[in-house]
Scaffold this motif. Sequence first.
Motif, short mmCIF file in Angstrom:
data_model
loop_
_atom_site.label_atom_id
_atom_site.label_comp_id
_atom_site.label_asym_id
_atom_site.label_seq_id
_atom_site.Cartn_x
_atom_site.Cartn_y
_atom_site.Cartn_z
N SER A 1 58.72 50.47 29.33
CA SER A 1 59.15 51.27 28.19
C SER A 1 57.94 51.44 27.29
CB SER A 1 60.27 50.56 27.42
OG SER A 1 61.40 50.38 28.23
N LEU A 2 57.58 52.69 27.01
CA LEU A 2 56.42 53.00 26.17
C LEU A 2 56.86 53.80 24.95
CD1 LEU A 2 53.66 54.39 28.60
CD2 LEU A 2 53.68 52.18 27.46
N SER A 3 56.31 53.45 23.81
CA SER A 3 56.45 54.32 22.64
C SER A 3 55.21 54.16 21.80
CB SER A 3 57.71 53.99 21.84
OG SER A 3 57.62 52.72 21.27
N TRP A 4 54.88 55.20 21.05
CA TRP A 4 53.71 55.20 20.20
C TRP A 4 53.84 56.30 19.16
CZ3 TRP A 4 53.87 57.15 25.09
CH2 TRP A 4 53.51 58.49 25.26
N TYR A 5 52.96 56.22 18.17
CA TYR A 5 52.89 57.27 17.16
C TYR A 5 51.74 58.20 17.52
CZ TYR A 5 52.47 59.73 12.78
OH TYR A 5 52.40 60.73 11.83
N ASP A 6 52.04 59.49 17.65
CA ASP A 6 51.06 60.52 17.96
C ASP A 6 50.53 61.07 16.64
OD1 ASP A 6 49.77 62.96 18.49
OD2 ASP A 6 51.11 63.43 20.16
N GLY A 7 49.31 60.67 16.27
CA GLY A 7 48.73 61.05 14.99
C GLY A 7 48.40 62.52 14.86
N GLU A 8 48.20 63.20 15.98
CA GLU A 8 47.90 64.64 15.91
C GLU A 8 49.17 65.46 15.72
OE1 GLU A 8 45.42 65.44 19.36
OE2 GLU A 8 43.67 65.20 18.06
N ALA A 9 50.27 65.03 16.33
CA ALA A 9 51.54 65.76 16.20
C ALA A 9 52.42 65.20 15.09
CB ALA A 9 52.30 65.69 17.53
N PHE A 10 51.99 64.08 14.48
CA PHE A 10 52.78 63.41 13.45
C PHE A 10 54.19 63.12 13.96
CE2 PHE A 10 49.70 66.15 11.23
CZ PHE A 10 48.95 65.17 10.62
N ALA A 11 54.26 62.53 15.16
CA ALA A 11 55.56 62.29 15.79
C ALA A 11 55.54 61.01 16.62
CB ALA A 11 55.91 63.48 16.70
N GLU A 12 56.70 60.41 16.73
CA GLU A 12 56.89 59.27 17.63
C GLU A 12 57.13 59.80 19.03
OE1 GLU A 12 56.86 55.94 16.98
OE2 GLU A 12 56.39 56.28 14.86
#
Length: 130
Positions: A82-93
């Motif tokens: 299970s992977l999750s992260w914050y995408d700083g370019e899209a401002f989205a989880e």
Amino acid sequence: MTPEETVRAYYDALRAGDPLAPFFVESPRTVKVGISERLVGYAEVAAGLREQTRTTDDWRVESHDLTVVERDDCAAVSDEVSLSWYDGEAFAERSFETRWSGTLLASDDDWAFAGLHVSAATDLDAGTDR
């Protein structure tokens, strides 16, 4: 380190935002396939991983079924993660159920990925199978 310890250390480095390129064999034949890219050659893999680290934060990496088969100086690995992260370019989880497979090669007392493939089994954001 054993191959299993190497994979777990890779997961820890991903969570911590540490450099990931040292986990790969320095060869023009090294391959890393991610959810949205295919990188060939150590230089391209290293550059892709640096960009990933630069543009993402707050990684959650939960291994569910790490399997390792070791033979002499190579090992095959497989896992459901299970992977999750914050995408700083899209401002989205971002969140995915992923499948990992790879090959590690031994050198001295260390192991490194010659190939790593990560694919999305389920997009948790959309709730659909891929």
